[in-house]
Scaffold this motif. Sequence first.
Motif, PDB file in Angstrom:
ATOM      1  N   LEU A  70       0.842  -1.191   0.000  1.00 37.64           N
ATOM      2  CA  LEU A  70       0.000   0.000   0.000  1.00 37.64           C
ATOM      3  C   LEU A  70       0.877   1.240   0.000  1.00 37.64           C
ATOM      4  N   MET A  71       0.562   2.185  -0.861  1.00 29.67           N
ATOM      5  CA  MET A  71       1.344   3.407  -0.986  1.00 29.67           C
ATOM      6  C   MET A  71       0.400   4.601  -0.896  1.00 29.67           C
ATOM      7  N   LEU A  72       0.516   5.322   0.194  1.00 32.06           N
ATOM      8  CA  LEU A  72      -0.327   6.491   0.422  1.00 32.06           C
ATOM      9  C   LEU A  72       0.460   7.732   0.022  1.00 32.06           C
ATOM     10  N   VAL A  73       0.005   8.404  -1.027  1.00 29.23           N
ATOM     11  CA  VAL A  73       0.680   9.607  -1.524  1.00 29.23           C
ATOM     12  C   VAL A  73      -0.180  10.810  -1.171  1.00 29.23           C
ATOM     13  N   GLU A  74       0.412  11.764  -0.475  1.00 30.30           N
ATOM     14  CA  GLU A  74      -0.356  12.939  -0.033  1.00 30.30           C
ATOM     15  C   GLU A  74       0.369  14.218  -0.418  1.00 30.30           C
ATOM     16  N   VAL A  75      -0.381  15.192  -0.892  1.00 30.18           N
ATOM     17  CA  VAL A  75       0.146  16.523  -1.190  1.00 30.18           C
ATOM     18  C   VAL A  75      -0.497  17.504  -0.223  1.00 30.18           C
ATOM     19  N   GLN A  76       0.334  18.319   0.416  1.00 32.01           N
ATOM     20  CA  GLN A  76      -0.163  19.310   1.374  1.00 32.01           C
ATOM     21  C   GLN A  76       0.455  20.664   1.056  1.00 32.01           C
ATOM     22  N   ASN A  77      -0.375  21.647   0.818  1.00 28.39           N
ATOM     23  CA  ASN A  77       0.097  22.992   0.503  1.00 28.39           C
ATOM     24  C   ASN A  77       0.191  23.897   1.725  1.00 28.39           C
ATOM     25  N   ASP A  78      -0.732  23.717   2.668  1.00 30.70           N
ATOM     26  CA  ASP A  78      -0.810  24.634   3.807  1.00 30.70           C
ATOM     27  C   ASP A  78      -0.057  24.090   5.010  1.00 30.70           C
ATOM     28  N   SER A  79       0.601  24.977   5.737  1.00 32.44           N
ATOM     29  CA  SER A  79       1.397  24.586   6.894  1.00 32.44           C
ATOM     30  C   SER A  79       0.508  24.012   8.000  1.00 32.44           C
ATOM     31  N   GLU A  80       0.944  22.903   8.587  1.00 30.90           N
ATOM     32  CA  GLU A  80       0.257  22.295   9.723  1.00 30.90           C
ATOM     33  C   GLU A  80       1.299  21.891  10.755  1.00 30.90           C
ATOM     34  N   ILE A  81       1.182  22.398  11.975  1.00 25.11           N
ATOM     35  CA  ILE A  81       2.181  22.136  12.999  1.00 25.11           C
ATOM     36  C   ILE A  81       2.211  20.661  13.391  1.00 25.11           C
ATOM     37  N   ASP A  82       1.072  19.971  13.254  1.00 26.61           N
ATOM     38  CA  ASP A  82       1.010  18.569  13.655  1.00 26.61           C
ATOM     39  C   ASP A  82       1.019  17.614  12.454  1.00 26.61           C
ATOM     40  N   TYR A  83       1.647  18.033  11.374  1.00 19.49           N
ATOM     41  CA  TYR A  83       1.629  17.196  10.164  1.00 19.49           C
ATOM     42  C   TYR A  83       2.327  15.854  10.388  1.00 19.49           C
ATOM     43  N   PHE A  84       3.437  15.834  11.150  1.00 15.34           N
ATOM     44  CA  PHE A  84       4.108  14.565  11.443  1.00 15.34           C
ATOM     45  C   PHE A  84       3.124  13.592  12.104  1.00 15.34           C
ATOM     46  N   HIS A  85       2.327  14.115  13.018  1.00 16.76           N
ATOM     47  CA  HIS A  85       1.364  13.277  13.725  1.00 16.76           C
ATOM     48  C   HIS A  85       0.298  12.756  12.757  1.00 16.76           C
ATOM     49  N   ARG A  86      -0.083  13.576  11.786  1.00 20.97           N
ATOM     50  CA  ARG A  86      -1.088  13.124  10.836  1.00 20.97           C
ATOM     51  C   ARG A  86      -0.537  12.030   9.930  1.00 20.97           C
ATOM     52  N   MET A  87       0.763  12.124   9.597  1.00 22.11           N
ATOM     53  CA  MET A  87       1.399  11.041   8.847  1.00 22.11           C
ATOM     54  C   MET A  87       1.281   9.729   9.620  1.00 22.11           C
ATOM     55  N   LEU A  88       1.557   9.786  10.914  1.00 20.48           N
ATOM     56  CA  LEU A  88       1.468   8.604  11.768  1.00 20.48           C
ATOM     57  C   LEU A  88       0.042   8.081  11.837  1.00 20.48           C
ATOM     58  N   PHE A  89      -0.925   8.993  11.982  1.00 21.19           N
ATOM     59  CA  PHE A  89      -2.329   8.599  12.054  1.00 21.19           C
ATOM     60  C   PHE A  89      -2.773   7.917  10.765  1.00 21.19           C
ATOM     61  N   GLY A  90      -2.393   8.510   9.626  1.00 25.09           N
ATOM     62  CA  GLY A  90      -2.811   7.964   8.340  1.00 25.09           C
ATOM     63  C   GLY A  90      -2.330   6.540   8.132  1.00 25.09           C
ATOM     64  N   VAL A  91      -1.079   6.280   8.485  1.00 22.21           N
ATOM     65  CA  VAL A  91      -0.523   4.940   8.320  1.00 22.21           C
ATOM     66  C   VAL A  91      -1.141   3.975   9.331  1.00 22.21           C
ATOM     67  N   SER A  92      -1.315   4.422  10.566  1.00 26.77           N
ATOM     68  CA  SER A  92      -1.912   3.560  11.594  1.00 26.77           C
ATOM     69  C   SER A  92      -3.328   3.138  11.186  1.00 26.77           C
ATOM     70  N   LYS A  93      -4.055   4.075  10.585  1.00 28.58           N
ATOM     71  CA  LYS A  93      -5.412   3.789  10.119  1.00 28.58           C
ATOM     72  C   LYS A  93      -5.395   2.729   9.019  1.00 28.58           C
ATOM     73  N   LEU A  94      -4.413   2.832   8.116  1.00 25.47           N
ATOM     74  CA  LEU A  94      -4.299   1.846   7.049  1.00 25.47           C
ATOM     75  C   LEU A  94      -3.994   0.459   7.604  1.00 25.47           C
ATOM     76  N   VAL A  95      -3.117   0.401   8.595  1.00 23.07           N
ATOM     77  CA  VAL A  95      -2.738  -0.887   9.184  1.00 23.07           C
ATOM     78  C   VAL A  95      -3.973  -1.612   9.718  1.00 23.07           C
ATOM     79  N   THR A  96      -4.848  -0.870  10.394  1.00 22.22           N
ATOM     80  CA  THR A  96      -6.026  -1.502  10.989  1.00 22.22           C
ATOM     81  C   THR A  96      -7.125  -1.754   9.956  1.00 22.22           C
ATOM     82  N   GLU A  97      -7.220  -0.921   8.922  1.00 27.13           N
ATOM     83  CA  GLU A  97      -8.292  -1.063   7.940  1.00 27.13           C
ATOM     84  C   GLU A  97      -8.074  -2.239   7.000  1.00 27.13           C
ATOM     85  N   TYR A  98      -6.815  -2.527   6.682  1.00 23.72           N
ATOM     86  CA  TYR A  98      -6.535  -3.516   5.645  1.00 23.72           C
ATOM     87  C   TYR A  98      -6.033  -4.839   6.206  1.00 23.72           C
ATOM     88  N   ILE A  99      -6.464  -5.181   7.416  1.00 26.18           N
ATOM     89  CA  ILE A  99      -6.304  -6.534   7.955  1.00 26.18           C
ATOM     90  C   ILE A  99      -7.669  -6.942   8.487  1.00 26.18           C
TER      91      ILE A  99
END
Length: 285
Positions: A70-99
Amino acid sequence: MSKKLIRFDWAMKKLLRNKANFGILEGFLSELLRFDVTIESILESEGNKQDEYDKYNRVDILVKSQNNELMLVEVQNDSEIDYFHRMLFGVSKLVTEYIKEGEPYGTIKKIYSVNIVYFGLGQGKDYVYEYKGEFVGLHQKDILTPTTLQKQDFKVEKVADIFPKYFILKVNNFNNTAKDTLDEWVYFLKNSEVKDTFKAKGLDKAKEKMRYENLTEEEKKMYDRFQENRRIEMSVEYTAKLEAKQERNFEVAKNLISLGSDNEFIAKATELTIEQIEQLRSTKA
């Protein structure tokens, strides 16, 4: 001579999900991940939603390769202070959704999180970052490796091969000098142009498929609206920054007036005009 093409983030929403255009995304992923990627399908992801948020400046696309990665490609234009955390959330969500419930944990697919950002994420001068997760011994400083049985069963060489891998492309840090084929892709992501000399995988297809004149009339209207919304949002953001700076300057000027500073000194310190400073003095009085 290279011509301006449509933006990659808009293409992700409207064009790259079409099987006929998979070659563009396959080329980009192959250059970044350093192995050939063949897309089996585009899966449902947050970026598939067509709602009011569609006009804003974030988009993602979820790819399933023929190797079941699985390859999640994301483009973000606007600054977000918690973007690192959202990267972690997005992947964690994939792990649980696709098993599926009841399946062994070993069926979890390898996940790649590719993040293309147009803002200053973290501190760093490079424009491509790769996260390599390893377990390092606190005392022996050795790297924990899989057993022979684990290597055979899960087809891995390192423990890190099991864990998600993250990539960040800080596009604005790129100096527009393409030294290799990945740089050619970064150049395209930054400038929406493909030079005639570029050889990177997928860019030839991007050059062909992502020309504005090749869009349907409806797609042209949608793309023009997307560009206009982006210009409006950038103008609003710029205006807000100017107003915030002006407000800070006024506060500094008031403090300097209280300290007895003269107009010339205050003007140099705050970039306010003498007239504005005099008005502040009269208001304060």
